[in-house]
Design a protein around this motif. Structure first.
Motif, PDB file in Angstrom:
ATOM      1  N   GLU A   6       0.855  -1.179   0.000  1.00  0.00           N
ATOM      2  CA  GLU A   6       0.000   0.000   0.000  1.00  0.00           C
ATOM      3  C   GLU A   6       0.893   1.231   0.000  1.00  0.00           C
ATOM      4  N   ALA A   7       0.829   1.991  -1.084  1.00  0.00           N
ATOM      5  CA  ALA A   7       1.725   3.124  -1.266  1.00  0.00           C
ATOM      6  C   ALA A   7       0.948   4.434  -1.359  1.00  0.00           C
ATOM      7  N   VAL A   8       1.551   5.474  -0.800  1.00  0.00           N
ATOM      8  CA  VAL A   8       1.010   6.834  -0.870  1.00  0.00           C
ATOM      9  C   VAL A   8       2.164   7.758  -1.262  1.00  0.00           C
ATOM     10  N   ASP A   9       1.876   9.041  -1.342  1.00  0.00           N
ATOM     11  CA  ASP A   9       2.889  10.055  -1.622  1.00  0.00           C
ATOM     12  C   ASP A   9       3.674   9.733  -2.894  1.00  0.00           C
ATOM     13  N   LEU A  10       2.945   9.508  -3.988  1.00  0.00           N
ATOM     14  CA  LEU A  10       3.598   9.282  -5.271  1.00  0.00           C
ATOM     15  C   LEU A  10       4.178  10.604  -5.783  1.00  0.00           C
ATOM     16  N   PRO A  11       5.263  10.553  -6.570  1.00  0.00           N
ATOM     17  CA  PRO A  11       6.005  11.764  -6.928  1.00  0.00           C
ATOM     18  C   PRO A  11       5.381  12.641  -8.006  1.00  0.00           C
ATOM     19  N   GLY A  12       4.390  12.151  -8.708  1.00  0.00           N
ATOM     20  CA  GLY A  12       3.774  12.930  -9.779  1.00  0.00           C
ATOM     21  C   GLY A  12       3.997  12.292 -11.132  1.00  0.00           C
ATOM     22  N   ARG A  13       3.232  12.733 -12.098  1.00  0.00           N
ATOM     23  CA  ARG A  13       3.319  12.175 -13.449  1.00  0.00           C
ATOM     24  C   ARG A  13       4.535  12.713 -14.182  1.00  0.00           C
ATOM     25  N   SER A  14       5.009  13.873 -13.767  1.00  0.00           N
ATOM     26  CA  SER A  14       6.186  14.472 -14.385  1.00  0.00           C
ATOM     27  C   SER A  14       7.232  14.694 -13.303  1.00  0.00           C
ATOM     28  N   CYS A  15       8.430  14.214 -13.557  1.00  0.00           N
ATOM     29  CA  CYS A  15       9.537  14.380 -12.613  1.00  0.00           C
ATOM     30  C   CYS A  15      10.614  15.208 -13.294  1.00  0.00           C
ATOM     31  N   PRO A  16      10.790  16.470 -12.868  1.00  0.00           N
ATOM     32  CA  PRO A  16      11.755  17.341 -13.535  1.00  0.00           C
ATOM     33  C   PRO A  16      13.196  16.892 -13.337  1.00  0.00           C
ATOM     34  N   ALA A  17      14.032  17.325 -14.237  1.00  0.00           N
ATOM     35  CA  ALA A  17      15.463  17.004 -14.168  1.00  0.00           C
ATOM     36  C   ALA A  17      16.089  17.639 -12.940  1.00  0.00           C
ATOM     37  N   GLY A  18      17.136  16.986 -12.449  1.00  0.00           N
ATOM     38  CA  GLY A  18      17.897  17.493 -11.313  1.00  0.00           C
ATOM     39  C   GLY A  18      19.269  16.853 -11.344  1.00  0.00           C
ATOM     40  N   PRO A  19      20.106  17.151 -10.353  1.00  0.00           N
ATOM     41  CA  PRO A  19      21.445  16.557 -10.324  1.00  0.00           C
ATOM     42  C   PRO A  19      21.389  15.020 -10.378  1.00  0.00           C
ATOM     43  N   GLY A  20      22.013  14.451 -11.402  1.00  0.00           N
ATOM     44  CA  GLY A  20      22.033  13.004 -11.566  1.00  0.00           C
ATOM     45  C   GLY A  20      20.697  12.397 -11.963  1.00  0.00           C
ATOM     46  N   PHE A  21      19.746  13.229 -12.396  1.00  0.00           N
ATOM     47  CA  PHE A  21      18.408  12.752 -12.756  1.00  0.00           C
ATOM     48  C   PHE A  21      17.950  13.514 -13.996  1.00  0.00           C
ATOM     49  N   PRO A  22      17.793  12.826 -15.142  1.00  0.00           N
ATOM     50  CA  PRO A  22      17.497  13.531 -16.395  1.00  0.00           C
ATOM     51  C   PRO A  22      16.075  14.069 -16.510  1.00  0.00           C
ATOM     52  N   GLY A  23      15.152  13.599 -15.674  1.00  0.00           N
ATOM     53  CA  GLY A  23      13.765  14.028 -15.765  1.00  0.00           C
ATOM     54  C   GLY A  23      12.961  13.126 -16.687  1.00  0.00           C
ATOM     55  N   TYR A  24      11.697  12.928 -16.337  1.00  0.00           N
ATOM     56  CA  TYR A  24      10.828  12.033 -17.101  1.00  0.00           C
ATOM     57  C   TYR A  24       9.401  12.551 -17.069  1.00  0.00           C
ATOM     58  N   GLY A  25       8.632  12.157 -18.087  1.00  0.00           N
ATOM     59  CA  GLY A  25       7.224  12.516 -18.167  1.00  0.00           C
ATOM     60  C   GLY A  25       6.355  11.271 -18.269  1.00  0.00           C
ATOM     61  N   ASN A  26       5.087  11.425 -18.016  1.00  0.00           N
ATOM     62  CA  ASN A  26       4.106  10.338 -18.009  1.00  0.00           C
ATOM     63  C   ASN A  26       4.613   9.141 -17.186  1.00  0.00           C
ATOM     64  N   VAL A  27       5.039   9.446 -15.973  1.00  0.00           N
ATOM     65  CA  VAL A  27       5.632   8.468 -15.055  1.00  0.00           C
ATOM     66  C   VAL A  27       4.559   7.548 -14.471  1.00  0.00           C
ATOM     67  N   HIS A  28       4.878   6.255 -14.438  1.00  0.00           N
ATOM     68  CA  HIS A  28       4.015   5.231 -13.851  1.00  0.00           C
ATOM     69  C   HIS A  28       4.861   4.290 -13.007  1.00  0.00           C
ATOM     70  N   VAL A  29       4.204   3.548 -12.121  1.00  0.00           N
ATOM     71  CA  VAL A  29       4.875   2.574 -11.261  1.00  0.00           C
ATOM     72  C   VAL A  29       4.078   1.269 -11.278  1.00  0.00           C
ATOM     73  N   ALA A  30       4.806   0.153 -11.186  1.00  0.00           N
ATOM     74  CA  ALA A  30       4.182  -1.171 -11.175  1.00  0.00           C
ATOM     75  C   ALA A  30       5.092  -2.125 -10.404  1.00  0.00           C
ATOM     76  N   VAL A  31       4.617  -3.344 -10.217  1.00  0.00           N
ATOM     77  CA  VAL A  31       5.434  -4.420  -9.651  1.00  0.00           C
ATOM     78  C   VAL A  31       5.931  -5.266 -10.819  1.00  0.00           C
ATOM     79  N   GLN A  32       7.212  -5.605 -10.777  1.00  0.00           N
ATOM     80  CA  GLN A  32       7.835  -6.395 -11.848  1.00  0.00           C
ATOM     81  C   GLN A  32       7.815  -7.882 -11.490  1.00  0.00           C
ATOM     82  N   ARG A  33       7.460  -8.712 -12.449  1.00  0.00           N
ATOM     83  CA  ARG A  33       7.437 -10.159 -12.244  1.00  0.00           C
ATOM     84  C   ARG A  33       8.860 -10.727 -12.298  1.00  0.00           C
ATOM     85  N   ARG A  34       9.123 -11.717 -11.442  1.00  0.00           N
ATOM     86  CA  ARG A  34      10.428 -12.385 -11.416  1.00  0.00           C
ATOM     87  C   ARG A  34      10.685 -13.068 -12.756  1.00  0.00           C
TER      88      ARG A  34
END
Length: 160
Positions: A6-34
């Motif tokens: 159970e997760a809360v406080d998601l970072p947003g659909r757009s994550c701006p660039a920053g030090p060591g982070f190029p930035g991304y848009g239309n961000v989603h999260v999921a669980v990856q299958r082994r």
């Protein structure tokens, strides 16, 4: 047994660039299958108010505790984890991963895990935004995640 994340406080659909982070848009999260990195469970947009996943698994005894296995549980005994994967979704619905968080099962207290096996469900509660405002990544253990045992029949929750 189940693992419920159970997760809360998601970072947003757009994550701006920053030090060591190029930035991304239309961000989603999921669980990856082994062993199937392209097979994702329950993709959630990064601006959702919350996200949840229920994973089927089984626990078996080890010399020093319990081992949890399942289609979405990764790693070797004693080093098991669940991958939460972050990625961009393109206009055609394709997912390109850019970051992962390892929800480490070795961070679960042995008593809580034993209670979860008896009750039917192990619950992880966590926020998914890191200190920089980006999607949470790296190994995740308490206090970043809180683990508890819960009845699968909707009964009273047991906390550890």
């Amino acid at each position: 047994m189940q693992i419920r994340i159970e997760a809360v406080d998601l970072p947003g659909r757009s994550c701006p660039a920053g030090p060591g982070f190029p930035g991304y848009g239309n961000v989603h999260v999921a669980v990856q299958r082994r062993a199937r990195p392209d097979e994702l469970l329950d993709l959630h947009p990064g601006d959702a108010t919350s996200a949840a996943w229920t994973l089927e698994c089984a626990a078996s005894p080890l010399a020093d505790g319990l081992d949890v296995k399942g289609p979405h549980v990764q790693g070797r005994p004693g080093q098991r984890f669940v991958y939460l994967v972050w990625g961009e979704v393109d206009d055609a619905g394709g997912f390109t991963m850019f970051r992962r968080a390892k929800l480490m099962l070795d961070g679960v207290d042995g008593q809580v895990l034993a209670e979860a096996v008896a009750a039917g469900r192990l619950v992880a509660r966590l926020g998914l935004t890191d200190a920089s405002g980006h999607p949470l990544c790296a190994a995740v253990r308490p206090p970043r995640v809180t683990w508890s045992a819960e009845e699968t029949t909707g009964g009273a929750e047991r906390r550890g």
